[in-house]
Each structure stands twice: as C-alpha cells, then as structure tokens.
Design a protein around this motif. Structure first.
Motif, PDB file in Angstrom:
ATOM      1  N   TYR A  14       0.823  -1.210   0.000  1.00 47.52           N
ATOM      2  CA  TYR A  14       0.000   0.000   0.000  1.00 47.52           C
ATOM      3  C   TYR A  14       0.858   1.261   0.000  1.00 47.52           C
ATOM      4  CZ  TYR A  14      -3.931   3.095   0.976  1.00 47.52           C
ATOM      5  OH  TYR A  14      -4.876   4.093   0.894  1.00 47.52           O
ATOM      6  N   LEU A  15       2.071   1.176   0.520  1.00 45.61           N
ATOM      7  CA  LEU A  15       2.957   2.329   0.469  1.00 45.61           C
ATOM      8  C   LEU A  15       3.372   2.657  -0.958  1.00 45.61           C
ATOM      9  CD1 LEU A  15       3.362   2.393   3.618  1.00 45.61           C
ATOM     10  CD2 LEU A  15       5.789   2.712   3.142  1.00 45.61           C
ATOM     11  N   PRO A  21      -3.972   9.321  -1.009  1.00 45.26           N
ATOM     12  CA  PRO A  21      -2.725   9.792  -0.386  1.00 45.26           C
ATOM     13  C   PRO A  21      -2.470   9.086   0.936  1.00 45.26           C
ATOM     14  CG  PRO A  21      -3.963  11.648  -1.251  1.00 45.26           C
ATOM     15  CD  PRO A  21      -4.857  10.446  -1.387  1.00 45.26           C
ATOM     16  N   LEU A  22      -1.227   8.712   1.178  1.00 45.92           N
ATOM     17  CA  LEU A  22      -0.858   8.074   2.434  1.00 45.92           C
ATOM     18  C   LEU A  22      -1.027   9.053   3.579  1.00 45.92           C
ATOM     19  CD1 LEU A  22       2.405   6.209   1.396  1.00 45.92           C
ATOM     20  CD2 LEU A  22       0.200   5.155   1.926  1.00 45.92           C
ATOM     21  N   GLY A  51       3.564   9.590 -10.355  1.00 43.65           N
ATOM     22  CA  GLY A  51       2.322   8.840 -10.485  1.00 43.65           C
ATOM     23  C   GLY A  51       1.790   8.249  -9.201  1.00 43.65           C
ATOM     24  N   HIS A  52       2.429   8.579  -8.071  1.00 48.34           N
ATOM     25  CA  HIS A  52       1.982   8.111  -6.762  1.00 48.34           C
ATOM     26  C   HIS A  52       0.874   9.034  -6.247  1.00 48.34           C
ATOM     27  CE1 HIS A  52       2.374   7.253  -2.392  1.00 48.34           C
ATOM     28  NE2 HIS A  52       2.930   6.110  -2.738  1.00 48.34           N
ATOM     29  N   ALA A  53       0.053   8.543  -5.312  1.00 45.20           N
ATOM     30  CA  ALA A  53      -1.036   9.354  -4.761  1.00 45.20           C
ATOM     31  C   ALA A  53      -0.539  10.447  -3.819  1.00 45.20           C
ATOM     32  CB  ALA A  53      -2.044   8.464  -4.040  1.00 45.20           C
ATOM     33  N   PRO A 149      -8.112  -4.214   7.305  1.00 42.62           N
ATOM     34  CA  PRO A 149      -7.814  -3.446   6.088  1.00 42.62           C
ATOM     35  C   PRO A 149      -8.711  -2.215   5.975  1.00 42.62           C
ATOM     36  CG  PRO A 149      -8.042  -5.800   5.611  1.00 42.62           C
ATOM     37  CD  PRO A 149      -8.528  -5.587   7.015  1.00 42.62           C
ATOM     38  N   GLN A 150      -8.115  -1.064   5.934  1.00 44.03           N
ATOM     39  CA  GLN A 150      -8.822   0.179   5.738  1.00 44.03           C
ATOM     40  C   GLN A 150      -7.819   1.227   5.257  1.00 44.03           C
ATOM     41  OE1 GLN A 150     -10.390   1.683   9.441  1.00 44.03           O
ATOM     42  NE2 GLN A 150      -8.687   0.926  10.630  1.00 44.03           N
ATOM     43  N   ARG A 151      -8.329   2.402   4.901  1.00 45.66           N
ATOM     44  CA  ARG A 151      -7.471   3.420   4.318  1.00 45.66           C
ATOM     45  C   ARG A 151      -6.337   3.841   5.256  1.00 45.66           C
ATOM     46  NH1 ARG A 151      -9.422   9.466   2.280  1.00 45.66           N
ATOM     47  NH2 ARG A 151      -7.337  10.324   2.045  1.00 45.66           N
ATOM     48  N   ASP A 152      -6.616   3.964   6.548  1.00 44.53           N
ATOM     49  CA  ASP A 152      -5.626   4.487   7.489  1.00 44.53           C
ATOM     50  C   ASP A 152      -4.977   3.404   8.342  1.00 44.53           C
ATOM     51  OD1 ASP A 152      -6.052   7.122   6.662  1.00 44.53           O
ATOM     52  OD2 ASP A 152      -7.723   7.383   8.041  1.00 44.53           O
ATOM     53  N   THR A 153      -4.918   2.167   7.849  1.00 40.79           N
ATOM     54  CA  THR A 153      -4.295   1.098   8.622  1.00 40.79           C
ATOM     55  C   THR A 153      -2.839   1.440   8.924  1.00 40.79           C
ATOM     56  OG1 THR A 153      -5.717  -0.579   7.620  1.00 40.79           O
ATOM     57  CG2 THR A 153      -3.693  -1.351   8.653  1.00 40.79           C
TER      58      THR A 153
END
Length: 268
Positions: A14-15, A21-22, A51-53, A149-153
């Motif tokens: 995920y990184l 965006p992280l 091309g990364h978020a 699993p979620q966006r801010d894990t």
C-alpha cells in the motif's frame, strides 16, 4: 560453499501504490520536525510527479514559537507566539497547494485513557525531545486497529532522536508486513519498535532536561545547530528509498556530527 542471503525488508504494497494519499502523523514541530516537514513537502511533490497518490500530513505539537526557536528551527520572527504546528502547516499549504492539517495538541491519550482524535494513520514520524513521549506513542500504536484493512491502517513508525551532537533514526513496523517469496533475499517482516529494542538505553541516555530555553544561545548548548537538519535529511532519504525501490536492507542509523561518523542499522 553456501552463501548467506542478504536480509531485506520489502515495503507494504500500500505504500508503493495507494489508492489515496498516504496518511502521515508527524509528531513534533521543533528543530527536527520542522525540517522533516520540509522534506515531506519535497517528497510529496516528487511522488505525485511519479504517479503516486502522495502524502496527507497531520502535524502534532502544542508548543508556541518563542525567541529561542528562531534560527535553529524553521520559524520567522513574525511568527513568534503562534502555535508551531499551525505556522508550519499554513506555510506548507500556501507553498505547495496542499491541504495538510495542524493539531495544536499533544499526541497522547487524554485523562480518561482515550486515544487522540485522528490518531489513525499509515505512517507515524516522531520528532520529540522527550524519551517518555516515545513510550506514550508506542503505547498508542500498540492499541490501534492494525490488522483491519482500511485506508488508514497503521504500517510504519519512524523515530528521530538526538542529543547535542549525536542522534539516531529508526524505522519500525507497527504490525507484521507480508513479504514476497524471494530466492535472492532473506525477507524480514517485522522491524522492532525503538522502545522495545533500545528502551533501557533511551532511558539512560536522555540528557535534555526538558525545560524550555530562554535564548538561541542556551538552546544551542542542548542541541547543536545542524544535528536536527542532518538527521532529517538522512532519515527522510531512508523513507524516500523505501518508496522508490520498495525494499530496504537498512532500518536506520546512528549519526555523530562531532566526529562525522555514521553507522547504519541493518534489518534482521
């Protein structure tokens, strides 16, 4: 003759290719934190160009800018009296067009033991003077939802620490990171917390008395002028390489500016 495989940590997928965006919780906006924020601004711009978020940073610090902070930290005389986190984030957003957030409170549990609001993030970066604050952060990270699993894990914790002339940066995994099968490397899924691996040494080596300095001259007696910026650049370089190459055989380093010596800390 059988040769030993190089130990390598492969970054969480995920990184490398996040859908959003992280999320980054940067804790501490002083000598090191203010310079790490600048490096994250450059990193975010560069990642997006590739091309990364990109990154979404939330800066935590309840301290106000004083005259002693000028010169060694990234603050101007006209910002004296403002919250460090607010001044830095406003400047970053104006400079880069981002929508990063400032928290003018400490990153710690409240009197009832509740987690701070917006505590969940993919990456945590601590730049604090206090050893005890690291143990408080470690306690919070251990209590977060790490395996859902979620966006801010939560994925990683990078800690910056220093004395007057020396310092260290260590990268830790907040939970076990799934590693790919490799015929070339010996993969390492867990990087230990700094508080677990060096807890006793941290307690013994804390030399800063924690009292605020009244002048720049006094603050320079506690931390040399360039130790913070040197750690920030090298530490963020480690993070950048993890983004760019997706793996690392180093999880940190020890740096001494008095004798210009640096020793890396390998994974495993």
């Amino acid at each position: 003759m059988k040769t030993e495989k190089t130990k390598m940590h492969f970054a969480d997928t995920y990184l490398i290719s996040p859908t959003n965006p992280l999320t980054v919780n940067l804790i501490g906006a002083g000598g090191t934190g203010s310079k790490v924020l600048t490096a994250l601004m450059e990193m975010n711009f560069s990642l997006i160009a590739l091309g990364h978020a990109g990154l979404c940073v939330r800066l935590w610090d309840d301290d106000l800018i004083s005259d002693a902070n000028l010169g060694r930290q990234r603050f101007a005389p006209c910002e004296t009296g403002l919250h460090k986190s607010v001044a830095l984030i406003n400047r970053a957003n104006r400079f880069m067009g981002t929508d990063w957030k400032a928290e003018s409170v400490k990153f710690e549990k409240d009197a009832l033991g509740r987690l701070p609001k917006n505590a969940q993030a993919n990456l945590y970066i601590t730049c604090t003077d206090s050893v005890q604050s690291r143990f408080k952060v470690a306690e919070i990270l251990a209590s977060l939802q790490r395996n859902i699993p979620q966006r801010d894990t939560p994925k990683y914790w990078m800690d910056f620490g220093n004395s007057q002339h020396a310092g260290q940066v260590l990268l830790s995994t907040i939970s076990e990171i799934r590693q790919p099968d490799s015929q070339i490397y010996q993969t390492v899924p867990v990087l230990p917390f700094v508080t677990d691996e060096f807890g006793e040494l941290l307690q013994e080596s804390e030399t800063l008395d924690g009292t605020p300095s009244c002048s720049l001259a006094e603050s320079l007696e506690k931390q040399d002028l360039f130790i913070n910026s040197a750690l920030a650049q090298l530490g963020c370089s480690l993070l950048w390489n993890l983004f760019r190459f997706g793996m690392t055989e180093n999880r940190g380093f020890f740096l001494n500016l008095k004798n210009f010596q640096s020793n890396r800390l390998k994974v495993g």
